[in-house]
Design an enzyme around this catalytic site. Structure first.
Site, short mmCIF file in Angstrom:
data_model
loop_
_atom_site.label_atom_id
_atom_site.label_comp_id
_atom_site.label_asym_id
_atom_site.label_seq_id
_atom_site.Cartn_x
_atom_site.Cartn_y
_atom_site.Cartn_z
N GLY A 208 39.15 35.39 36.46
CA GLY A 208 38.30 35.22 35.29
C GLY A 208 39.01 35.66 34.01
O GLY A 208 38.70 35.17 32.92
N GLU B 32 40.86 32.67 33.03
CA GLU B 32 39.88 31.67 32.57
C GLU B 32 39.43 31.99 31.15
O GLU B 32 39.26 31.10 30.32
CB GLU B 32 38.67 31.64 33.52
CG GLU B 32 39.04 31.04 34.88
CD GLU B 32 37.87 31.01 35.85
OE1 GLU B 32 37.26 32.07 36.04
OE2 GLU B 32 37.61 29.96 36.43
C1 LIG Z 1 32.15 33.31 39.19
C2 LIG Z 1 33.12 33.97 40.08
C3 LIG Z 1 34.43 33.99 39.46
C4 LIG Z 1 35.41 34.73 39.94
C5 LIG Z 1 36.67 34.76 39.28
C6 LIG Z 1 37.42 36.05 39.46
O1 LIG Z 1 37.87 36.56 38.48
S1 LIG Z 1 37.59 36.72 40.98
C7 LIG Z 1 38.63 38.11 40.67
C8 LIG Z 1 40.01 37.67 40.42
N1 LIG Z 1 40.87 38.78 40.16
C9 LIG Z 1 41.61 39.34 41.10
O2 LIG Z 1 41.61 38.94 42.24
C10 LIG Z 1 42.45 40.51 40.67
C11 LIG Z 1 42.26 41.63 41.62
N2 LIG Z 1 43.03 42.78 41.22
C12 LIG Z 1 44.34 42.88 41.47
O3 LIG Z 1 45.00 42.01 41.95
C13 LIG Z 1 44.97 44.18 41.10
O4 LIG Z 1 43.99 45.15 41.06
C14 LIG Z 1 45.71 44.16 39.74
C15 LIG Z 1 44.82 43.67 38.62
C16 LIG Z 1 46.94 43.27 39.86
C17 LIG Z 1 46.15 45.61 39.39
O5 LIG Z 1 46.91 46.12 40.46
P1 LIG Z 1 47.21 47.69 40.56
O6 LIG Z 1 48.06 47.88 41.77
O7 LIG Z 1 47.66 48.19 39.26
O8 LIG Z 1 45.80 48.39 40.81
P2 LIG Z 1 44.83 48.32 42.06
O9 LIG Z 1 44.93 47.03 42.75
O10 LIG Z 1 45.03 49.54 42.89
O11 LIG Z 1 43.41 48.35 41.35
C18 LIG Z 1 42.95 49.52 40.69
C19 LIG Z 1 41.47 49.68 40.97
O12 LIG Z 1 40.76 48.60 40.35
C20 LIG Z 1 39.98 47.91 41.31
N3 LIG Z 1 39.98 46.49 40.93
C21 LIG Z 1 41.02 45.73 40.64
N4 LIG Z 1 40.65 44.50 40.30
C22 LIG Z 1 39.30 44.49 40.38
C23 LIG Z 1 38.33 43.49 40.15
N5 LIG Z 1 38.65 42.25 39.73
N6 LIG Z 1 37.04 43.83 40.33
C24 LIG Z 1 36.69 45.06 40.73
N7 LIG Z 1 37.58 46.06 40.95
C25 LIG Z 1 38.87 45.76 40.78
C26 LIG Z 1 40.68 48.17 42.63
O13 LIG Z 1 39.79 48.02 43.70
C27 LIG Z 1 41.15 49.59 42.45
O14 LIG Z 1 40.08 50.45 42.67
P3 LIG Z 1 39.99 51.32 43.99
O15 LIG Z 1 38.80 52.16 43.78
O16 LIG Z 1 41.28 52.05 44.11
O17 LIG Z 1 39.79 50.33 45.11
#
Ligand SMILES: CC/C=C/CC(=O)SCCNC(=O)CCNC(=O)[C@H](O)C(C)(C)COP(=O)(O)OP(=O)(O)OC[C@H]1O[C@@H](n2cnc3c(N)ncnc32)[C@H](O)[C@@H]1OP(=O)(O)O
Length: 710
Positions: free
Chosen positions: A101, A104
Site C-alpha cells: 500500500g 500504491e
Molecule cells: C486492501 C489490502 C491492501 C493491502 C496492501 C498492503 O499494503 S499489504 C502489506 C504490504 N507490506 C508488506 O508486506 C511489508 C511488510 N513489512 C516488511 O516487509 C518489513 O517489515 C519491512 C518494511 C521491510 C521492514 O523490515 P525490518 O526488518 O526493518 O523490520 P521488521 O520486519 O522486523 O518489522 C518491524 C515491526 O513492524 C511490523 N510490521 C512491518 N510491516 C508491517 C505492516 N505492513 N503491518 C503491520 N506491522 C508491520 C513487524 O511485524 C515488526 O513488528 P514485530 O512486533 O517485531 O512483529
C-alpha cells in the site's frame, strides 16, 4: 498520524507518522484523507509533498488489521483516488521502503522522488494477496505490463536505481529526499497534471498480448504449488492491459474479495508474524531476548569443510565476520577453498588451515563435521583446550545431544547448537539449540549472529532431532510404512507435492542422501550388523520398524549422489528423478517375504498419515517445552523444511483443518496400527480439543496449564 505543515511558502508537507514502518492503519488513512482535503482547500498551498516519518516512507497496509471483517476508517482506494484527483501536484518523497500500500500510495502521487538507498515493491503475494488498492492497475500503466507483472508476482524489493530505469521513480538523489521533493514540487506548481494521473493513462501496448499472458499463466501454475495469489496477480494485470481504468479497478476489487479472507491469505499472513516471533525468544529458566545481552563476535572458525561447513563459512563471511576454515584432510581443504571462493566471488575474509590450533583466537566456533558423536566429542575436548577463554563453542549437529558435547568442555555454559539447513548460505532457518547448561548470553549471541546472517533464528530446547528433525522422523516413518502397505514413492510424492511441498519425501531423501539417516539409525542402535542379528526385521523396541531405508543403503543406493535411491537418475549426481522398475520389483519381493499384501492407498491417506504424525509430534514438542510456541514450530517448518507458506506451517495447518478432525484421524490410524506410537494422539492435542479447540494464539494457555500438572 499524518502531520500537516506548510513549508517554503506554498508546499503542504504531509508526513505519515506510525512507527516502526508507517503502516496505513485506520487512523493513518483518516489522517491522510483529511490532510489531502486540507491541502486542497488551503489557498496558500500550491503543491504537496508526501513523506514518511523517521526515514521510512511506508510499509503498506497494516497487516494486523486484516483479521477485521470490515476495516474501519476510509478505504485505501478512496484515499488514493482523492490524492490522484487533487488539482495541485503531489510529490512522493521516498526514503527507506515504499512497499505494498506504500507503493500504491506513491503511485497515486503525480511524481516520485526516491533516495538512492530506497526500495520499492509489492510484497502482497507473500501475504496471499496482490496489490488490490489500485497498484495492479496503476503500475502496468507506468512501467509496462512485463515489468509490472514481474514486480507483482515475485514480490521482490526493487532498488532505487532499477526503479529509476523502469520509470517507476522520476528522480533518484543522495541528499535529503524531503528537501529535494519540496524544491521539485515548487518547480511543477501550476503545470498540467493529466498525464501524471496514472488512472488517466492507457497501458503501454504489448505485442502478442494473449500469448504473453498465456505463457505467464502457465509459468505461474507450474511454480505456485497450489497458491492462488500468484494466479490472481496475472488476472489483475491482464485486466490493466485490456480494460479501462475504472473497469480494471472493479476487476481488482472482485479478485481481492476472493482472496482477502481466504484460508491461504490467513496462513501467509500468520507466517509473516511467525517469521518475526522467533526473535522474542525465551528459555525455561526465564531468560529472554530483552533481558540478555549478546557478546560481540568479530571472528569465527568453522571446523569441517564438507557441504555444510562450506555453506556456513560463506554465510558467516557474508555477515562480515573474519572466518578461519579448518579441515584436516588436505584434498578436502583445497577443494573447499575453491568452492568457498567461488561462492563468495572473491569477497569475504576467509583463511584456511588443516590445524585446529588456527581456532585459538576466534570468538566463536561452528563445528560441522559429520554426525558421529565420538568424533564430535573429541573435537569439543580439543577446542576447549585450544580456544581462548570465553570462546563460544557451537555445533551444527542436526540430532545429537548438545549437553553431551558440552560436558567435554571446560565451560559447558558456552556450548549451544547452531543447526543450519542445506545449503547453509541460502536456507533461511537457523535452529539455536540450548542445553540445560547453556548460558542465556550464549543463546543471545547465537541468535544475534543468526540475525546478522539474515536467518530466521528460532531458539529450541535439546532433545534428539530438536524440533525440525524430531518432527520429521514420524513423517518419514509413515512414508516408509505406506510403501510396505502398497504405495509407491511416486504416489506418496505426488500427494505431498500437490499439497504444496516443492518435493515429496522420497525425492527429498534422494537429494539429501539416504546414508545420512542410515548413519543416524546406526548411531541410535536401530540398525547395523550387531543389532539386526536375531531380531525380527520389522520390530525395534516392541514397535513397528521399517528397514526399507537400511536395505536401500546396503544396496549402495544413497540417492542422487550414487545415481539411484528411491528413484533412478541418469548418472551419479543427476537431478532428474525417473521411476525405477528395480524398486517396484524390490518392494514386491519385500512384501512377499514379510507376508504383506499390497492394498490401494489414497492420496488422502498419504497426507493424513504423514502430516498428522508430524503434527502430533509437534504437539509433543510443545508439551515438552522444546519449542516455546506453535509459531516457532511453524517458522522452523516453513523456512527450514519448505512447508508451503500458503498452508501456514504444520501447527497452523492443524488449526485450519480443525484440531478435532486431526485427533479423530490420529485415533483412526492408531487403531489400525497400534504398534506405531507416533500415531497415538498426544495428551496436549486431546486437552486442546477438550478445551474447545481454542485459536492458535491461545494454545499457550492450555500448554501452561498442562505443564503445571506434570
Ligand atoms: C486492501 C489490502 C491492501 C493491502 C496492501 C498492503 O499494503 S499489504 C502489506 C504490504 N507490506 C508488506 O508486506 C511489508 C511488510 N513489512 C516488511 O516487509 C518489513 O517489515 C519491512 C518494511 C521491510 C521492514 O523490515 P525490518 O526488518 O526493518 O523490520 P521488521 O520486519 O522486523 O518489522 C518491524 C515491526 O513492524 C511490523 N510490521 C512491518 N510491516 C508491517 C505492516 N505492513 N503491518 C503491520 N506491522 C508491520 C513487524 O511485524 C515488526 O513488528 P514485530 O512486533 O517485531 O512483529
Amino acid at each position: 498520524m499524518a502531520q500537516y505543515r506548510v513549508v517554503s511558502g506554498s508546499v503542504a508537507l504531509i508526513t505519515i507518522q506510525n512507527p516502526p514502518v508507517n503502516a496505513l492503519r485506520a487512523a493513518v488513512r483518516e489522517g491522510l484523507f483529511n490532510a489531502i482535503k486540507r491541502a486542497s482547500s488551503d489557498p496558500q498551498v500550491r503543491s504537496v509533498v508526501l513523506s514518511g516519518h523517521n526515514g521510512t516512507f511506508c510499509g503498506g497496509a497494516d497487516i494486523k488489521e486484516f483479521g477485521n471483517v470490515s476495516l474501519p476508517g476510509p478505504h485505501l482506494v478512496e484515499v488514493f483516488q482523492l490524492m490522484e484527483d487533487l488539482v495541485k501536484p503531489v510529490v512522493a518523497a521516498i526514503e527507506g521502503f515504499a512497499l505494498g500500500g506504500g507503493l500504491e500510495l506513491a503511485l497515486a502521487c503525480h511524481y516520485r522522488i526516491g533516495h538512492s538507498k530506497a526500495r520499492v515493491g509489492f510484497p502482497e503475494v507473500n501475504l496471499g494477496l496482490f496489490p488490490g488498492a489500485g497498484g495492479s492497475q496503476r503500475l502496468p500503466r507506468l512501467v509496462g505490463v512485463p515489468a509490472a507483472l514481474d514486480i507483482i508476482i515475485t514480490g521482490r524489493h526493487v532498488a532505487a536505481g532499477e526503479a529509476l530505469k523502469l520509470g517507476l521513480l522520476d528522480k533518484v538523489i543522495d541528499q535529503n529526499t524531503v528537501d529535494a521533493a519540496v524544491t521539485f514540487a515548487k518547480s511543477v506548481e501550476g503545470k498540467p497534471l493529466d498525464n501524471h494521473r496514472l488512472g488517466n493513462r492507457p497501458c503501454p501496448p504489448l505485442e502478442n498480448m494473449d500469448a504473453f499472458f498465456e505463457e505467464a499463466m502457465k509459468r505461474v501454475h507450474s511454480r505456485a504449488r497450489g497458491a492462488v495469489a500468484p494466479i490472481t496477480c496475472v488476472q489483475a494485470v491482464r485486466g490493466a492491459a485490456t480494460l479501462p481504468f475504472h473497469k480494471g479497478m472493479e476487476l481488482e476489487k472482485m479478485l481481492l474479495g476472493t482472496l482477502f479472507n481466504s484460508a491461504q491469505a490467513q496462513a501467509s499472513q500468520y507466517c509473516f508474524f511467525a517469521e518475526r516471533a522467533g526473535a522474542r525468544w525465551s528459555m525455561p529458566s526465564g531468560a529472554r531476548w530483552d533481558t540478555c545481552k549478546a557478546k560481540p563476535i568479530g571472528t569465527a572458525a568453522v571446523i569441517g569443510l564438507g557441504t555444510m561447513g562450506r555453506g556456513i563459512t560463506v554465510a558467516l563471511a557474508r555477515a562480515g565476520l573474519s572466518v578461519v576454515a579448518v579441515e584436516t584432510q588436505e584434498h578436502q581443504l583445497a577443494e573447499a577453498q575453491r568452492a568457498v571462493s567461488r561462492m563468495l566471488k572473491g569477497g569475504g575474509r576467509v583463511s584456511y588451515s588443516p590445524d585446529l590450533q588456527a581456532a585459538a583466537e576466534v570468538d566463536l566456533v561452528v563445528e560441522a563435521v559429520f554426525e558421529d558423536m565420538a568424533i564430535k566429542e573429541k573435537i569439543f575436548k580439543q577446542l576447549s583446550e585450544v580456544c581462548k577463554p570465553g570462546t563460544l563453542l557451537t555445533t551444527n549437529t542436526s540430532t545429537l545431544d548438545i549437553d553431551r558435547l558440552a560436558s567435554c568442555t571446560r565451560d559447558p555454559q558456552l556450548v549451544v547448537g547452531m543447526h543450519f539447513f542445506a545449503p547453509a548460505h541460502i536456507m533461511r532457518l537457523l535452529e539455536v539449540v540450548y542445553g540445560p547448561r547453556s548460558s542465556p548470553e550464549a543463546v543471545a549471541t547465537a541468535m544475534q549472529l543468526g540475525k546478522r546472517m539474515g536467518k530466521v533464528s528460532v531458539a529450541v530446547g535439546n532433545c534428539t532431532g530438536f524440533v525440525g528433525n524430531r518432527m520429521l522422523k514420524p513423517y518419514l516413518e509413515q512414508a516408509n510404512f505406506l510403501l510396505e502397505e502398497g504405495a509407491t514413492p511416486e504416489l506418496v510424492d505426488a500427494a505431498l507435492e500437490e499439497f504444496g511441498f516443492p518435493m515429496g519425501v522420497f525425492k527429498m531423501s534422494d537429494l539429501s542422501g539416504l546414508d545420512v539417516g542410515w548413519r543416524v539409525r546406526k548411531e541410535e542402535g536401530l540398525t547395523g550388523p550387531g543389532v539386526t542379528a536375531g531380531q525380527p526385521m520389522r520390530i525395534r523396541h516392541s514397535r513397528r520398524y521399517s528397514p526399507l531405508g537400511d536395505l536401500m543403503c546396503e544396496e549402495g543406493r544413497y540417492g542422487q549422489k550414487t545415481g539411484s535411491g528411491w528413484y533412478l537418475y541418469d548418472k551419479p549426481g543427476g537431478r532428474v528423478a525417473r521411476s525405477d522398475p528395480w524398486l517396484r520389483n524390490f518392494l514386491e519381493q519385500y512384501r512377499a517375504r514379510h507376508g504383506l499384501v499390497a492394498r490401494r492407498i489414497s492420496q488422502q491417506e498419504v497426507l493424513e498419515r504423514c502430516l498428522y504424525a508430524l503434527i502430533n509430534e509437534g504437539f509433543r514438542v510443545l508439551e515438552d517445552g522444546i519449542a516455546a510456541s506453535p509459531q516457532n514450530i511453524d517458522a522452523i517448518y516453513v523456512f527450514g523444511y519448505s512447508w508451503p507458506k500458503h498452508r501456514g506451517g504444520p501447527m497452523f495447518y492443524a488449526s485450519q483443518v480443525g484440531l478435532a478432525r486431526v485427533l479423530e484421524g490420529l485415533n483412526h490410524y492408531h487403531q489400525a496400527h497400534p504398534d506405531v506410537p507416533h500415531l497415538e494422539p498426544c495428551s496436549l492435542l486431546r486437552r486442546l480439543v477438550a478445551s474447545g479447540s481454542p485459536p492458535i494464539d491461545k494454545w499457550s494457555e492450555v500448554v501452561k496449564g498442562h505443564r503445571s500438572q506434570l
